[in-house]
Design a protein around this motif. Structure first.
Motif, short mmCIF file in Angstrom:
data_model
loop_
_atom_site.label_atom_id
_atom_site.label_comp_id
_atom_site.label_asym_id
_atom_site.label_seq_id
_atom_site.Cartn_x
_atom_site.Cartn_y
_atom_site.Cartn_z
N THR A 144 -10.21 4.46 -1.06
CA THR A 144 -10.94 5.62 -0.51
C THR A 144 -11.84 5.08 0.58
OG1 THR A 144 -10.87 6.56 -2.72
CG2 THR A 144 -12.31 7.65 -1.14
N HIS A 145 -11.32 5.16 1.81
CA HIS A 145 -12.08 4.58 2.93
C HIS A 145 -13.23 5.49 3.35
CE1 HIS A 145 -9.27 1.39 3.45
NE2 HIS A 145 -8.28 2.15 3.85
N ASN B 277 0.86 -1.19 0.00
CA ASN B 277 0.00 0.00 0.00
C ASN B 277 0.89 1.23 0.00
OD1 ASN B 277 -1.31 2.18 2.02
ND2 ASN B 277 -2.85 1.27 0.69
N TYR C 260 -6.98 10.38 11.09
CA TYR C 260 -8.44 10.55 11.10
C TYR C 260 -9.02 10.01 12.42
CZ TYR C 260 -13.32 10.31 9.82
OH TYR C 260 -14.68 10.47 9.81
N VAL D 258 -5.75 -1.41 7.50
CA VAL D 258 -6.41 -0.10 7.34
C VAL D 258 -5.98 0.89 8.42
CG1 VAL D 258 -8.67 1.06 7.40
CG2 VAL D 258 -8.37 -1.06 6.10
N ASN E 73 -9.14 8.67 4.40
CA ASN E 73 -7.72 8.28 4.47
C ASN E 73 -6.87 9.48 4.86
OD1 ASN E 73 -9.25 7.22 2.30
ND2 ASN E 73 -7.51 6.00 1.72
N ASP E 74 -5.81 9.21 5.61
CA ASP E 74 -4.87 10.29 5.95
C ASP E 74 -4.26 10.87 4.69
OD1 ASP E 74 -5.45 9.82 8.56
OD2 ASP E 74 -3.71 8.53 8.91
N ASN F 139 -4.12 7.40 -1.86
CA ASN F 139 -3.66 6.12 -1.30
C ASN F 139 -4.09 4.97 -2.23
OD1 ASN F 139 -3.03 4.01 0.43
ND2 ASN F 139 -4.76 4.35 1.78
N THR G 114 0.59 4.07 1.36
CA THR G 114 0.74 4.78 2.64
C THR G 114 1.45 3.92 3.68
OG1 THR G 114 -1.29 6.00 2.25
CG2 THR G 114 -0.50 5.95 4.52
N GLN H 193 -3.62 3.49 7.68
CA GLN H 193 -4.02 4.39 6.58
C GLN H 193 -4.97 5.48 7.07
OE1 GLN H 193 -5.78 1.55 3.83
NE2 GLN H 193 -3.87 0.41 3.61
N VAL H 194 -5.48 5.33 8.32
CA VAL H 194 -6.46 6.30 8.84
C VAL H 194 -6.11 6.76 10.26
CG1 VAL H 194 -8.39 5.40 7.42
CG2 VAL H 194 -7.98 4.45 9.70
#
Ligand SMILES: O=C(O)C(=O)C[C@]1(C(=O)O)C=C[C@@H](O)C=C1
Length: 334
Positions: A109-110, A65, A145, A138, A211-212, A216, A67, A141-142
């Motif tokens: 795109t979460h 990934n 957030y 995940v 996502n941060d 991503n 990120t 990746q967040v």
């Protein structure tokens, strides 16, 4: 190794349907008629099923990934297969049962997803406990957030719970909300997954693109059995260049042995696009803390003659394995 009876139309991926892995499988095979997309419970199950079930012809598995880096499950599954004593051997070359035939890039795109309608970011503060389900890959990746969400609701306790995939997270949140928590009303179960999973399971979007890092992307590999003579038409967006994934081990305590392998690439003017390593344990009598290397390099099938290159690689490595030479997806360059 015998040729299997596969009819070449079933692809397995980490399910349930609606995962990013499902999206990768659709990107690779969606243009072919009569394909069957079959969900598996885990990434190891995708490998195991492809090896053992002749009715399954392909697997789509996440590799890395943009990120949060390597999907270590996948790296370690490749490592364990390469080091498995039952593989065929030619010189120092290991020939596993599976090979890579393609790569796919899926935009991640979460979304924050609720099993009940009418939940907003503002209403989260009214719950005593908010559980958030998602796939372990995940969280990295967040993370910003999630920190912002917690800061926004200082009185609410947040719990994060791992699920086997993003779609599984949506199903777990729905199930848990319907059972023990619905009566109390002060606990909310949410999931982080893609929009497709929310729609597929009739759940509701609380927030999108969380996502941060936007942009991503996860890179997926498409695998088949070596013994199957299948050559599905590739998707339209592949380039003429090939990418090659080679894994190798080296003599222990031999200064310069890694440089020697990389020099072979340099001498053959092959551009290396990635290098990584994972530890492995040398077995009962072997030393711990040995490393297996993964390199990828570009080649042009119309120009590069690779025989001499692989002869030299064979001389420099204790064990090596070419997992595949497959068309570079155009999305790699974007
Ligand atoms: O859970 C999913 O949707 C998957 O396809 C797995 C997976 C992964 O393992 O990296 C795929 C893409 C995202 O980066 C998060 C999870």
């Amino acid at each position: 190794m015998t040729e299997s009876t596969s009819n070449g139309n079933t692809v397995i991926f980490l399910g349930p349907k609606g995962t990013y892995s499902h999206q990768a499988a659709l990107q690779q095979f969606g243009h072919l008629e009569g394909m069957d997309f079959t969900p598996a419970k885990s990434i190891p199950a995708c490998f195991d099923t492809l090896e053992t079930d002749p009715s399954v012809s392909y697997a789509a598995v996440p590799l890395e990934n943009s990120t949060n880096g390597q999907v270590v499950f996948c790296y370690d599954l490749l490592r364990d297969r390469m080091l498995d004593e039952s593989c065929a051997v030619e010189g120092h070359r290991i020939i596993p049962q599976l090979e890579i035939i393609g790569e796919q890039y899926v935009a991640i795109t979460h979304c924050l997803i609720s099993p009940i309608e009418g939940v907003s970011l503002d209403s989260l503060a009214s719950y005593k406990l908010v559980r958030v389900y998602s796939h372990p890959q995940v969280w990295g990746q967040v993370s910003k957030y999630m920190a912002q969400l917690k800061a926004r609701c200082p009185e609410t306790k947040f719990e994060t719970i791992d699920s086997s995939s993003t779609s599984d997270a949506v199903l777990k949140a729905i199930e848990r909300q319907q059972t023990e928590d619905s009566a109390a009303g002060d606990t909310l179960n949410l999931a982080i997954a893609g929009e497709v999973a929310a729609h597929l399971y009739n759940a509701f979007l609380v927030d999108t693109a969380i996502n941060d890092r936007l942009g991503n992307t996860t890179r997926f590999l498409i695998l088949k059995r070596v013994a199957d003579k299948l050559s599905p038409a590739p998707p339209a967006n592949v380039s003429n260049m090939h990418v090659n994934l080679l894994m190798f081990t080296l003599e222990l305590d031999d200064p310069g042995s890694l440089v020697d392998v990389l020099t072979v690439l340099k001498e053959h003017k092959l551009n290396m696009s990635s290098i990584s390593s994972r530890p492995y344990n040398g077995g009962q009598n072997g030393r711990k803390w040995q490393y297996i290397f993964y390199i990828e390099y570009d080649s042009d099938p119309a120009v590069n003659r690779m025989d001499a290159f692989y002869r030299e690689i064979n001389d420099k490595c204790v064990k090596w394995c070419l997992w595949g030479s497959f068309p570079r997806n155009q999305r790699y360059y974007q």
